[in-house]
Design an enzyme around this catalytic site. Sequence first.
Site, PDB file in Angstrom:
ATOM      1  N   TYR A 140       0.856  -1.204   0.000  1.00 31.25           N
ATOM      2  CA  TYR A 140       0.000   0.000   0.000  1.00 31.25           C
ATOM      3  C   TYR A 140       0.884   1.244   0.000  1.00 31.25           C
ATOM      4  O   TYR A 140       0.737   2.143  -0.837  1.00 31.25           O
ATOM      5  CB  TYR A 140      -0.916  -0.038   1.231  1.00 31.25           C
ATOM      6  N   LYS A 144       1.502   4.266  -2.644  1.00 23.91           N
ATOM      7  CA  LYS A 144       1.175   5.652  -2.281  1.00 23.91           C
ATOM      8  C   LYS A 144       2.378   6.560  -2.605  1.00 23.91           C
ATOM      9  O   LYS A 144       2.198   7.702  -3.007  1.00 23.91           O
ATOM     10  CB  LYS A 144       0.802   5.785  -0.795  1.00 23.91           C
TER      11      LYS A 144
HETATM   12  P1  NAD Z   1     -12.297   4.692   2.133  1.00 27.42           P
HETATM   13  O1  NAD Z   1     -11.993   3.251   1.884  1.00 27.42           O
HETATM   14  O2  NAD Z   1     -13.347   5.000   3.145  1.00 27.42           O
HETATM   15  O3  NAD Z   1     -12.654   5.419   0.777  1.00 27.42           O
HETATM   16  C1  NAD Z   1     -12.014   5.142  -0.433  1.00 27.42           C
HETATM   17  C2  NAD Z   1     -13.057   5.171  -1.533  1.00 27.42           C
HETATM   18  O4  NAD Z   1     -12.394   4.888  -2.779  1.00 27.42           O
HETATM   19  C3  NAD Z   1     -14.152   4.111  -1.364  1.00 27.42           C
HETATM   20  O5  NAD Z   1     -15.434   4.713  -1.375  1.00 27.42           O
HETATM   21  C4  NAD Z   1     -13.951   3.184  -2.547  1.00 27.42           C
HETATM   22  O6  NAD Z   1     -15.161   2.637  -3.062  1.00 27.42           O
HETATM   23  C5  NAD Z   1     -13.280   4.114  -3.561  1.00 27.42           C
HETATM   24  N1  NAD Z   1     -12.520   3.385  -4.578  1.00 27.42           N
HETATM   25  C6  NAD Z   1     -11.624   2.390  -4.366  1.00 27.42           C
HETATM   26  N2  NAD Z   1     -11.171   1.935  -5.550  1.00 27.42           N
HETATM   27  C7  NAD Z   1     -11.778   2.666  -6.526  1.00 27.42           C
HETATM   28  C8  NAD Z   1     -11.726   2.648  -7.939  1.00 27.42           C
HETATM   29  N3  NAD Z   1     -10.972   1.765  -8.605  1.00 27.42           N
HETATM   30  N4  NAD Z   1     -12.481   3.526  -8.636  1.00 27.42           N
HETATM   31  C9  NAD Z   1     -13.291   4.410  -7.967  1.00 27.42           C
HETATM   32  N5  NAD Z   1     -13.377   4.463  -6.616  1.00 27.42           N
HETATM   33  C10 NAD Z   1     -12.643   3.595  -5.904  1.00 27.42           C
HETATM   34  O7  NAD Z   1     -10.902   5.357   2.546  1.00 27.42           O
HETATM   35  P2  NAD Z   1     -10.641   6.762   3.273  1.00 27.42           P
HETATM   36  O8  NAD Z   1     -10.298   6.482   4.677  1.00 27.42           O
HETATM   37  O9  NAD Z   1     -11.745   7.713   2.956  1.00 27.42           O
HETATM   38  O10 NAD Z   1      -9.294   7.195   2.550  1.00 27.42           O
HETATM   39  C11 NAD Z   1      -9.291   8.152   1.510  1.00 27.42           C
HETATM   40  C12 NAD Z   1      -7.871   8.408   1.064  1.00 27.42           C
HETATM   41  O11 NAD Z   1      -7.106   8.833   2.196  1.00 27.42           O
HETATM   42  C13 NAD Z   1      -7.139   7.189   0.482  1.00 27.42           C
HETATM   43  O12 NAD Z   1      -6.356   7.604  -0.614  1.00 27.42           O
HETATM   44  C14 NAD Z   1      -6.228   6.743   1.610  1.00 27.42           C
HETATM   45  O13 NAD Z   1      -5.046   6.148   1.093  1.00 27.42           O
HETATM   46  C15 NAD Z   1      -5.915   8.066   2.272  1.00 27.42           C
HETATM   47  N6  NAD Z   1      -5.578   7.955   3.698  1.00 27.42           N
HETATM   48  C16 NAD Z   1      -6.492   7.509   4.597  1.00 27.42           C
HETATM   49  C17 NAD Z   1      -6.163   7.435   5.960  1.00 27.42           C
HETATM   50  C18 NAD Z   1      -7.151   6.976   6.993  1.00 27.42           C
HETATM   51  O14 NAD Z   1      -6.779   6.872   8.187  1.00 27.42           O
HETATM   52  N7  NAD Z   1      -8.413   6.705   6.638  1.00 27.42           N
HETATM   53  C19 NAD Z   1      -4.866   7.800   6.376  1.00 27.42           C
HETATM   54  C20 NAD Z   1      -3.942   8.242   5.415  1.00 27.42           C
HETATM   55  C21 NAD Z   1      -4.307   8.321   4.080  1.00 27.42           C
END
Ligand code: NAD
Length: 241
Positions: A140, A144
């Site tokens: 992952y 990223k």
């Molecule tokens: P989440 O899983 O709740 O949301 C991600 C969304 O992306 C989902 O709704 C999913 O359906 C959609 N998705 C996945 N693959 C897809 C595709 N091929 N086409 C279209 N949509 C697609 O995750 P989140 O917690 O909202 O995270 C959002 C971003 O923040 C991500 O990039 C993640 O790497 C980053 N991030 C999150 C955290 C955390 O603690 N949640 C921390 C650091 C970074």
Amino acid sequence: MAIMDADYLVIGGCGFLGQHLCERLLERGYSVRVFDIRKTFENEKITFIIGDLCKKEDLMAAIQGVSCVFHCASPSPLSNNRELFHKVNVEGTKLLIQLCKWAGVQRLVLTSSASVVYEGKDIKGGHEDLPYAAQPIDAYTETKIMQEQIVLAANTKDFYTCAVRPHGIFGPRDPHLLPTAVDLARRGKFKFIIGDGKNLVDFTYIDNVVHGHILASENLGGGSVVCGKAYNITNDEPIYF
Ligand code: NAD
């Protein structure tokens, strides 16, 4: 049916961060379109387009007529699926940039991750000048890093990009952090202390993460220092974990 032009397209807008971002954008008077592989909520003010970031035709239908894109879609870090991470985070992001340029989108804000600089050694008070992890802790994180590098390198004099790097995000409707912790506790797996019990982990409240994204998007533009840069985003103090 023709789709109305929109100020913002939120890719991954049905996720935890994406939905909060959409709500705040609407509160600020912006028009919003969501692109996601699933639909998780209803909002009559939002145009939802269901599709896969990795499919050119799906994305082409969503990206026309928007001035700024938030890219916050990713497979779950827990999925442990190297192939899927590469396909969505790397190839999907390359396709997104290609189509942003094709459609005349002016600004792209990526949700990156603070883990891009983490190699398993303690970091306290780290700044954006830390180098990318030479040995990322998992697939992952590896993707990223690649994703962030691709987005920042795509910044030009008429297509402005930047990245926002949260670590763990918490807040209302969190489907990840707290539910996982509660599940582990229920299964009796929270009885171990790794280290001396004073390990620090950086968590950021969802509203602060959203605020950082919106500030980034509003400040992207010709001559802005934001362009082509990554920004760590955090609360004031780390939390004992
Ligand atoms: P989440 O899983 O709740 O949301 C991600 C969304 O992306 C989902 O709704 C999913 O359906 C959609 N998705 C996945 N693959 C897809 C595709 N091929 N086409 C279209 N949509 C697609 O995750 P989140 O917690 O909202 O995270 C959002 C971003 O923040 C991500 O990039 C993640 O790497 C980053 N991030 C999150 C955290 C955390 O603690 N949640 C921390 C650091 C970074």
